[in-house]
Design a protein around this motif. Structure first.
Motif, PDB file in Angstrom:
ATOM      1  N   ASN A 101      24.623  42.848  73.693  1.00 51.58           N
ATOM      2  CA  ASN A 101      25.802  43.543  74.194  1.00 51.58           C
ATOM      3  C   ASN A 101      26.666  44.027  73.033  1.00 51.58           C
ATOM      4  O   ASN A 101      27.018  43.261  72.142  1.00 51.58           O
ATOM      5  CB  ASN A 101      26.615  42.592  75.079  1.00 51.58           C
ATOM      6  CG  ASN A 101      27.844  43.256  75.664  1.00 51.58           C
ATOM      7  OD1 ASN A 101      27.821  44.446  75.970  1.00 51.58           O
ATOM      8  ND2 ASN A 101      28.911  42.488  75.811  1.00 51.58           N
ATOM      9  N   GLY A 102      26.965  45.324  73.022  1.00 48.62           N
ATOM     10  CA  GLY A 102      27.813  45.885  71.980  1.00 48.62           C
ATOM     11  C   GLY A 102      27.114  46.148  70.674  1.00 48.62           C
ATOM     12  O   GLY A 102      27.760  46.542  69.701  1.00 48.62           O
ATOM     13  N   SER A 103      25.810  45.948  70.609  1.00 49.46           N
ATOM     14  CA  SER A 103      25.065  46.154  69.363  1.00 49.46           C
ATOM     15  C   SER A 103      24.332  47.491  69.403  1.00 49.46           C
ATOM     16  O   SER A 103      23.878  47.930  70.456  1.00 49.46           O
ATOM     17  CB  SER A 103      24.063  45.022  69.141  1.00 49.46           C
ATOM     18  OG  SER A 103      23.210  45.305  68.050  1.00 49.46           O
ATOM     19  N   GLY A 104      24.193  48.115  68.242  1.00 46.26           N
ATOM     20  CA  GLY A 104      23.437  49.353  68.153  1.00 46.26           C
ATOM     21  C   GLY A 104      22.008  49.145  67.709  1.00 46.26           C
ATOM     22  O   GLY A 104      21.247  50.109  67.613  1.00 46.26           O
ATOM     23  N   ASP A 105      21.633  47.902  67.428  1.00 43.26           N
ATOM     24  CA  ASP A 105      20.293  47.612  66.918  1.00 43.26           C
ATOM     25  C   ASP A 105      19.397  47.049  68.017  1.00 43.26           C
ATOM     26  O   ASP A 105      19.839  46.278  68.867  1.00 43.26           O
ATOM     27  CB  ASP A 105      20.367  46.596  65.774  1.00 43.26           C
ATOM     28  CG  ASP A 105      21.141  47.134  64.588  1.00 43.26           C
ATOM     29  OD1 ASP A 105      21.038  48.347  64.333  1.00 43.26           O
ATOM     30  OD2 ASP A 105      21.846  46.340  63.939  1.00 43.26           O
ATOM     31  N   LYS A 106      18.136  47.432  67.959  1.00 44.35           N
ATOM     32  CA  LYS A 106      17.124  46.883  68.862  1.00 44.35           C
ATOM     33  C   LYS A 106      16.183  46.007  68.051  1.00 44.35           C
ATOM     34  O   LYS A 106      15.723  46.403  66.975  1.00 44.35           O
ATOM     35  CB  LYS A 106      16.338  48.005  69.547  1.00 44.35           C
ATOM     36  CG  LYS A 106      17.181  48.883  70.452  1.00 44.35           C
ATOM     37  CD  LYS A 106      16.336  50.007  71.047  1.00 44.35           C
ATOM     38  CE  LYS A 106      17.176  50.939  71.904  1.00 44.35           C
ATOM     39  NZ  LYS A 106      16.382  52.076  72.420  1.00 44.35           N
ATOM     40  N   ILE A 107      15.887  44.830  68.588  1.00 43.50           N
ATOM     41  CA  ILE A 107      15.049  43.866  67.879  1.00 43.50           C
ATOM     42  C   ILE A 107      13.683  43.779  68.573  1.00 43.50           C
ATOM     43  O   ILE A 107      13.619  43.561  69.787  1.00 43.50           O
ATOM     44  CB  ILE A 107      15.707  42.473  67.874  1.00 43.50           C
ATOM     45  CG1 ILE A 107      17.094  42.554  67.232  1.00 43.50           C
ATOM     46  CG2 ILE A 107      14.830  41.469  67.141  1.00 43.50           C
ATOM     47  CD1 ILE A 107      17.883  41.272  67.350  1.00 43.50           C
ATOM     48  N   PRO A 108      12.592  43.960  67.849  1.00 43.72           N
ATOM     49  CA  PRO A 108      11.261  43.838  68.457  1.00 43.72           C
ATOM     50  C   PRO A 108      11.039  42.443  69.037  1.00 43.72           C
ATOM     51  O   PRO A 108      11.485  41.440  68.477  1.00 43.72           O
ATOM     52  CB  PRO A 108      10.303  44.109  67.289  1.00 43.72           C
ATOM     53  CG  PRO A 108      11.111  44.885  66.299  1.00 43.72           C
ATOM     54  CD  PRO A 108      12.511  44.358  66.426  1.00 43.72           C
ATOM     55  N   ALA A 109      10.344  42.393  70.173  1.00 47.21           N
ATOM     56  CA  ALA A 109      10.081  41.125  70.861  1.00 47.21           C
ATOM     57  C   ALA A 109       8.624  41.079  71.284  1.00 47.21           C
ATOM     58  O   ALA A 109       7.942  42.107  71.392  1.00 47.21           O
ATOM     59  CB  ALA A 109      10.991  40.970  72.073  1.00 47.21           C
ATOM     60  N   THR A 110       8.160  39.863  71.535  1.00 47.46           N
ATOM     61  CA  THR A 110       6.794  39.625  71.994  1.00 47.46           C
ATOM     62  C   THR A 110       6.838  38.780  73.270  1.00 47.46           C
ATOM     63  O   THR A 110       7.670  37.875  73.376  1.00 47.46           O
ATOM     64  CB  THR A 110       5.979  38.868  70.920  1.00 47.46           C
ATOM     65  OG1 THR A 110       6.005  39.616  69.713  1.00 47.46           O
ATOM     66  CG2 THR A 110       4.532  38.673  71.363  1.00 47.46           C
ATOM     67  N   VAL A 111       5.956  39.088  74.204  1.00 43.47           N
ATOM     68  CA  VAL A 111       5.872  38.296  75.433  1.00 43.47           C
ATOM     69  C   VAL A 111       5.199  36.970  75.105  1.00 43.47           C
ATOM     70  O   VAL A 111       4.046  36.926  74.676  1.00 43.47           O
ATOM     71  CB  VAL A 111       5.094  39.034  76.531  1.00 43.47           C
ATOM     72  CG1 VAL A 111       4.987  38.168  77.787  1.00 43.47           C
ATOM     73  CG2 VAL A 111       5.776  40.361  76.867  1.00 43.47           C
ATOM     74  N   LEU A 112       5.935  35.885  75.310  1.00 45.16           N
ATOM     75  CA  LEU A 112       5.445  34.549  74.983  1.00 45.16           C
ATOM     76  C   LEU A 112       4.694  33.930  76.148  1.00 45.16           C
ATOM     77  O   LEU A 112       3.683  33.246  75.974  1.00 45.16           O
ATOM     78  CB  LEU A 112       6.631  33.669  74.591  1.00 45.16           C
ATOM     79  CG  LEU A 112       6.377  32.220  74.204  1.00 45.16           C
ATOM     80  CD1 LEU A 112       5.537  32.158  72.938  1.00 45.16           C
ATOM     81  CD2 LEU A 112       7.695  31.481  73.991  1.00 45.16           C
ATOM     82  N   ALA A 113       5.179  34.139  77.363  1.00 47.17           N
ATOM     83  CA  ALA A 113       4.549  33.584  78.558  1.00 47.17           C
ATOM     84  C   ALA A 113       4.977  34.431  79.743  1.00 47.17           C
ATOM     85  O   ALA A 113       6.042  35.068  79.725  1.00 47.17           O
ATOM     86  CB  ALA A 113       4.956  32.129  78.769  1.00 47.17           C
ATOM     87  N   ILE A 114       4.145  34.421  80.785  1.00 49.79           N
ATOM     88  CA  ILE A 114       4.450  35.254  81.942  1.00 49.79           C
ATOM     89  C   ILE A 114       3.900  34.601  83.209  1.00 49.79           C
ATOM     90  O   ILE A 114       2.827  33.980  83.190  1.00 49.79           O
ATOM     91  CB  ILE A 114       3.864  36.670  81.748  1.00 49.79           C
ATOM     92  CG1 ILE A 114       4.457  37.676  82.743  1.00 49.79           C
ATOM     93  CG2 ILE A 114       2.346  36.651  81.813  1.00 49.79           C
ATOM     94  CD1 ILE A 114       4.213  39.120  82.344  1.00 49.79           C
ATOM     95  N   SER A 115       4.657  34.687  84.279  1.00 52.88           N
ATOM     96  CA  SER A 115       4.203  34.262  85.595  1.00 52.88           C
ATOM     97  C   SER A 115       4.414  35.438  86.541  1.00 52.88           C
ATOM     98  O   SER A 115       5.534  35.691  86.988  1.00 52.88           O
ATOM     99  CB  SER A 115       4.982  33.045  86.107  1.00 52.88           C
ATOM    100  OG  SER A 115       4.688  32.802  87.478  1.00 52.88           O
ATOM    101  N   ARG A 116       3.349  36.159  86.810  1.00 48.28           N
ATOM    102  CA  ARG A 116       3.470  37.310  87.700  1.00 48.28           C
ATOM    103  C   ARG A 116       3.734  36.869  89.133  1.00 48.28           C
ATOM    104  O   ARG A 116       4.389  37.575  89.895  1.00 48.28           O
ATOM    105  CB  ARG A 116       2.216  38.175  87.609  1.00 48.28           C
ATOM    106  CG  ARG A 116       2.139  38.924  86.290  1.00 48.28           C
ATOM    107  CD  ARG A 116       0.831  39.647  86.074  1.00 48.28           C
ATOM    108  NE  ARG A 116       0.905  40.407  84.831  1.00 48.28           N
ATOM    109  CZ  ARG A 116       0.706  39.898  83.630  1.00 48.28           C
ATOM    110  NH1 ARG A 116       0.417  38.618  83.510  1.00 48.28           N
ATOM    111  NH2 ARG A 116       0.801  40.641  82.544  1.00 48.28           N
ATOM    112  N   GLY A 117       3.225  35.694  89.494  1.00 51.66           N
ATOM    113  CA  GLY A 117       3.458  35.208  90.843  1.00 51.66           C
ATOM    114  C   GLY A 117       4.927  35.009  91.134  1.00 51.66           C
ATOM    115  O   GLY A 117       5.426  35.398  92.195  1.00 51.66           O
TER     116      GLY A 117
END
Length: 522
Positions: A101-117
């Protein structure tokens, strides 16, 4: 009532739509400020905007991916220097970034875990120092009560800054999420719009859940995933378990019905003191299976089940009795009390997180395929059926011709058929298909008289064939049978791939099977 996920496609909201949302968000934001807890600024600091570029599968061109889509959603910092968001925001993502919030920078991220259900996902950031100044949002350890005031934080369409909307808890239910998963769902009347997905909902000064959907064609109905479901997901992730492992939330898949009807109760000779649900279709018909048709389940664990199939959640709420499975299951079984032929008995019912389906879904993978001459074979999946499912005329035609994609939609696999094999795309233009109509969407029944059990089995059959001609039959009445010369089909494959810019004749799993043995004449 249908729900819609609440991420937003970037660049698709027109100016008029954006302006129509601004006044409501501004009013709600002002209301939130006047009643904010002292830790409001810290809570706002834990909410992030999530940017994803998605490359979803194309079930009708299984050798490729769908065109990239840029979407945005919301997320929240949690313990362990992680960010929690919705699976539908980052599923099939080729790139993920987060912005504070309020930042102009975007930080790369990686999906660590996912539950589609359960529509949950965890992200880790490339720059771990982000968490030094962005602390976790505290999470409540109890469910809210109906009428509790809530604030929904997120980044919906209509603006770029953090939005906060105010409402109350309307109801709490136990409902299906994405098959086979079910879970608690909290309904709130705070505005939940595209882009809110993955944002926290706060009661008092603690998070009670994660926004994930709004109701279509309805006003002031939004849905959140409560902390109880989030904690189950986090425990599974900590244990290294995933949906694909067959792990996850245990569930009952036996079919039951309510005991409200007097005639039904009379048939079963039940006294007025007996309440519960009646088993209409046990998951298994084996003699040793604990449930039988017409059994009346009166308790799950220590919780009494009423004649509408509900159990007490708290003083103000009831939910479907299946909710208790995730609480009382131990070592893959749940204790039930039931009445059978007038006798009370206790049983231990096996439960699992998965229910194998003849027509399953991709579970976050890309479709397997095999190209043989001008024909593309693939598995029949829920994603493949998605287009037909929204077209009543197509569904009616498939039903009329007895296409198993429709007639066997809810069946489980068996020894004769592990999955359905379909023609995944219209035939590529080629003289070998002269005189044959388009078989797109048809289910393969047999190759040279041998019933096809699975896509892997079909590839094996084609690989090991030595007959000069191949006869392909389809599983529906009124469908053509295709006869093609085997050697010419093999020879045509390379030119078909070249003409259509396709890199490989098969997905890696099917290519491995195809190359295990060189068929005669190849």
């Amino acid at each position: 009532m249908k729900t819609r996920p609440c991420f937003t496609l970037m660049g698709r909201a027109c100016l008029a739509l954006a302006l129509s949302f601004c006044p409501l968000m501004m009013v709600n934001a002002v209301a939130a400020e006047t009643s904010a807890a002292p830790s409001a600024s810290a809570l706002e600091n834990s909410v992030v905007k999530v940017f994803s570029t998605l490359r979803r599968p194309d079930p009708y061109k299984p050798w490729s991916k769908a065109a990239p889509q840029d979407v945005t959603g919301s997320g929240v910092v949690i313990d362990g220097r992680r960010i929690l968001t919705n699976a539908h925001v980052v599923g099939y993502a080729s790139q993920v970034q987060v912005q504070a919030n309020g930042s102009g920078d975007k930080i790369p991220a990686t999906v660590l875990a996912i539950s589609r259900g359960m529509d949950l996902a965890l992200l880790k950031l490339d720059d771990d120092s982000f968490f030094d100044s962005h602390k976790p949002a505290p999470r409540a350890n109890v469910l809210p009560d109906v009428r509790d005031a809530v604030l929904a934080y997120g980044y919906p369409l209509g603006g770029t800054s953090l939005s906060i909307t105010k409402g109350i808890v309307s109801r709490i239910e136990f409902v299906p999420y994405r098959f086979p998963a079910s879970g608690l769902r909290i309904q709130i009347d705070a505005a939940i719009n595209p882009g809110n997905s993955g944002g926290p909902v706060i009661a008092g000064d603690k998070m009670i859940g994660l926004a994930f959907a709004g109701a279509q064609n309805a006003q002031n109905i939004g849905y959140i995933i409560p902390n109880e479901e989030i904690e189950l997901f986090l425990r599974e992730q900590a244990a290294g378990k995933t949906d694909k492992d067959g792990e996850g939330k245990p569930a009952m898949f036996d079919v039951t019905q309510t005991l409200e009807n007097p005639a039904l109760r009379s048939l079963l000779k039940l006294g007025k003191n007996v309440e519960g649900v009646v088993v209409m279709s046990p998951l298994k018909k084996d003699a040793g299976y604990p449930l039988k048709e017409w059994d009346v389940i009166t308790h799950i664990g220590d919780s009494a089940i009423d004649n509408q199939g509900m159990v007490k959640l708290n003083a103000n709420s009831r939910v479907r009795f299946q909710y208790r499975v995730q609480q009382v299951a131990s070592h893959g079984a749940v204790p039930l009390t039931l009445v059978r032929n007038g006798a009370v008995m206790k049983v231990s019912l096996p439960v699992s997180a998965q229910r194998p389906m003849l027509i399953g879904d991709l579970q976050g993978d890309y479709p397997s395929y095999f190209i043989y001459g001008p024909i593309v074979f693939s598995r029949g999946t829920a994603e493949f059926l998605a287009s037909a499912s929204s077209n009543a005329t197509t569904l009616a035609a498939m039903s009329f011709y007895g296409n198993p994609l429709v007639t066997r939609r809810g069946d489980a696999p068996d020894a004769a058929r592990e999955e359905l094999v379909v023609i995944a795309a219209p035939f590529f233009p080629h003289k070998l298909m002269t005189g044959y109509s388009n078989r797109f969407g048809a289910v393969v029944q047999s190759i040279n008289g041998v019933p096809v059990r699975s896509l892997a089995h079909l590839v094996t059959l084609l690989r090991d064939q030595t007959d000069e001609l191949l006869t392909i039959r389809f599983d529906q009445h009124g469908g053509e049978t295709i006869v093609v010369p085997r050697k010419e089909m093999l020879a045509a494959t390379e030119s078909v791939l070249t003409d259509n810019g396709i890199r490989s004749e098969a997905s890696p799993d099917m290519l491995k099977i195809w190359q295990e043995k060189t068929p005669a004449g190849k």
